[in-house]
Design an enzyme around this catalytic site. Sequence first.
Site, PDB file in Angstrom:
ATOM      1  N   CYS A   1      26.489  55.644  11.367  1.00 34.90           N
ATOM      2  CA  CYS A   1      26.035  54.475  12.469  1.00 34.90           C
ATOM      3  C   CYS A   1      24.859  53.876  11.933  1.00 34.90           C
ATOM      4  CB  CYS A   1      25.729  55.155  13.655  1.00 34.90           C
ATOM      5  SG  CYS A   1      24.998  54.008  14.873  1.00 34.90           S
TER       6      CYS A   1
ATOM      7  N   CYS B   1      11.733  49.071  30.847  1.00 37.42           N
ATOM      8  CA  CYS B   1      12.844  49.109  30.214  1.00 37.42           C
ATOM      9  C   CYS B   1      14.149  48.137  30.897  1.00 37.42           C
ATOM     10  CB  CYS B   1      13.286  50.330  29.519  1.00 37.42           C
ATOM     11  SG  CYS B   1      13.745  51.423  30.866  1.00 37.42           S
TER      12      CYS B   1
ATOM     13  N   GLU C   1       4.338  62.974  36.031  1.00 37.78           N
ATOM     14  CA  GLU C   1       5.441  62.830  35.828  1.00 37.78           C
ATOM     15  C   GLU C   1       6.463  63.863  36.222  1.00 37.78           C
ATOM     16  OE1 GLU C   1       7.551  61.393  32.975  1.00 37.78           O
ATOM     17  OE2 GLU C   1       9.109  63.226  33.414  1.00 37.78           O
TER      18      GLU C   1
HETATM   19  C1  LIG Z   1      10.525  55.298  30.509  1.00 39.00           C
HETATM   20  S1  LIG Z   1      10.186  56.953  30.478  1.00 39.00           S
HETATM   21  C2  LIG Z   1       8.357  56.770  29.903  1.00 39.00           C
HETATM   22  C3  LIG Z   1       7.585  58.003  29.667  1.00 39.00           C
HETATM   23  C4  LIG Z   1       6.448  57.864  28.882  1.00 39.00           C
HETATM   24  N1  LIG Z   1       5.544  56.998  29.645  1.00 39.00           N
HETATM   25  C5  LIG Z   1       6.613  57.460  27.297  1.00 39.00           C
HETATM   26  O1  LIG Z   1       6.720  56.310  26.985  1.00 39.00           O
HETATM   27  O2  LIG Z   1       6.736  58.262  26.647  1.00 39.00           O
HETATM   28  C6  LIG Z   1       9.838  57.245  32.221  1.00 39.00           C
HETATM   29  C7  LIG Z   1       9.375  58.677  32.477  1.00 39.00           C
HETATM   30  O3  LIG Z   1       9.541  58.831  33.855  1.00 39.00           O
HETATM   31  C8  LIG Z   1      10.030  60.069  34.508  1.00 39.00           C
HETATM   32  N2  LIG Z   1      10.606  59.849  35.734  1.00 39.00           N
HETATM   33  C9  LIG Z   1      11.565  59.542  36.112  1.00 39.00           C
HETATM   34  N3  LIG Z   1      11.702  59.475  37.574  1.00 39.00           N
HETATM   35  C10 LIG Z   1      10.488  59.947  38.028  1.00 39.00           C
HETATM   36  C11 LIG Z   1       9.695  60.075  39.140  1.00 39.00           C
HETATM   37  N4  LIG Z   1      10.339  59.710  40.303  1.00 39.00           N
HETATM   38  N5  LIG Z   1       8.427  60.497  39.129  1.00 39.00           N
HETATM   39  C12 LIG Z   1       7.829  60.514  37.866  1.00 39.00           C
HETATM   40  N6  LIG Z   1       8.504  60.638  36.703  1.00 39.00           N
HETATM   41  C13 LIG Z   1       9.667  60.117  36.680  1.00 39.00           C
HETATM   42  C14 LIG Z   1      10.799  60.249  33.411  1.00 39.00           C
HETATM   43  O4  LIG Z   1      11.174  61.594  33.190  1.00 39.00           O
HETATM   44  C15 LIG Z   1      10.418  59.931  32.203  1.00 39.00           C
HETATM   45  O5  LIG Z   1       9.467  60.489  31.490  1.00 39.00           O
END
Ligand SMILES: C[S@@+](CC[C@H](N)C(=O)[O-])C[C@H]1O[C@@H](n2cnc3c(N)ncnc32)[C@H](O)[C@@H]1O
Length: 451
Positions: free
Chosen positions: A157, A406, A331
């Site tokens: 890929c 995102c 988190e």
């Molecule tokens: C886009 S990632 C960003 C993680 C981190 N900021 C990074 O850049 O590495 C979104 C994060 O939100 C967490 N997440 C999803 N739903 C959540 C919730 N209801 N409350 C807290 N965290 C959550 C996911 O597990 C994930 O780690």
Amino acid sequence: MEKNKIYRAEIIAYAGDGSSIARIHDMVVFVPGGAVGDQCDIRIVKIAKNYAYGRIERIFIKSKNRIEPECPHASKCGGCCYWHISYEEELRAKSKKVQDAIQRIGGIAMEPEAVCGSDSIYHYRNKAQYPVGIKDDEIITGFYRARSHDIIPMEHCLIQTELADNLAKCVRDWMTEYHVAPYNENTRSGFIRHIYVRSGFATGQVLLCIVTKSAKLPAVGELIQAARQTVPGLCGIVLNINKKTGNAILGDRYITLWGNDTLEDVLCGNRFQLSPAAFYQVNRAQAEKLYEAALQYAELDQTKTALDLYCGAGTITLALAHSAKEVIGAEIVPQAVENAKQNAKLNYITNARFICADAGQAATHLAEEGIRPDVIVVDPPRKGIDQATIDAIGAMAPERVVYVSCDPATLARDVKLLGEQGYQLKRYKVFDLFPRTFHVETVCLLSRKDK
Ligand SMILES: C[S@@+](CC[C@H](N)C(=O)[O-])C[C@H]1O[C@@H](n2cnc3c(N)ncnc32)[C@H](O)[C@@H]1O
């Protein structure tokens, strides 16, 4: 407009899902594989109430941005959608996608800062998740066809690393030799569901995680030996047990077969231990640029406190910690929070603490405790932030909110909701972490209107 009929039309825009748009008889028609400026014959394949789907039958004038796809699987694989246009055109499409969402959903007419493209569009992913199946009695790995679970078999890929492709082959060969069947979604028989490979581009470490329905696998010693021979930098092999039906790739249980159960990488000058369950951006080089922008927007100094909601393994939190008096990360995934705590220690950071909770609950609780951060950073999953989190941000009333997203549509919705809490969008910048796919990251700065 009639189904199956062919119409002559021009491709006028790109859609949010990476397909293209033509307008025929005043109706929007979504067409995969089009490039803006293509003049083509489009066959209508489906008609809905306000829009239709079409297929390009013939291009009689090619867009100047159209190129010959380098990927031989481009027309079938659901992973990428932009191999047929130049990278400059892809960046324009991504920047416009975010601007359109901010305008249409957020109700704000504002241009983004200059889009930040990826230095490399090849082999940039540090994470591969290959679905495993069987075709003509042969074990196959590859990627799903768009909107289906049909696996397009693929040896190489263009956006994955050669190491990850080699590990997928190694596991396929082991399965063939020891008659380990792939999991079948329909009959729920068999074992191996996905091969998940994560690489630390700064450290050279590689972690192999095999997602299986059952922990009882034959010839595990042979698998370990073969994988270690394939990738000398392998730091661990982990099984993930997923017995559930549905689309979630990972189950809840992990068993370490060999070596470490975490991978180490370096990001924005900090070292990170990462469990397979912890989120980690797939494009390390671009993630550094994205987080540097988030840090710049945060405008911290050693007197300021910051709250990092949806903090994962602490990647943004620890970058903020160096410039702040105190940072708090929240988190929901326990392994990620454990990683985050360890990562603070690993980097001798003593002004960061972490809470394992839903972001809304954590923020509500912190607001009730009287915590008043100067800056709140949010980096939620695609669904964006919920009303409880929005309300808690309003209650804590930080000077600035830095929103890393995102998904442009939920970002725009949340920017509007934060507007109702007294926040105004000041600037935003689009980052391409996922070349050749429709995915895109954005960082936004919102400030209190009364400041
Ligand atoms: C886009 S990632 C960003 C993680 C981190 N900021 C990074 O850049 O590495 C979104 C994060 O939100 C967490 N997440 C999803 N739903 C959540 C919730 N209801 N409350 C807290 N965290 C959550 C996911 O597990 C994930 O780690």
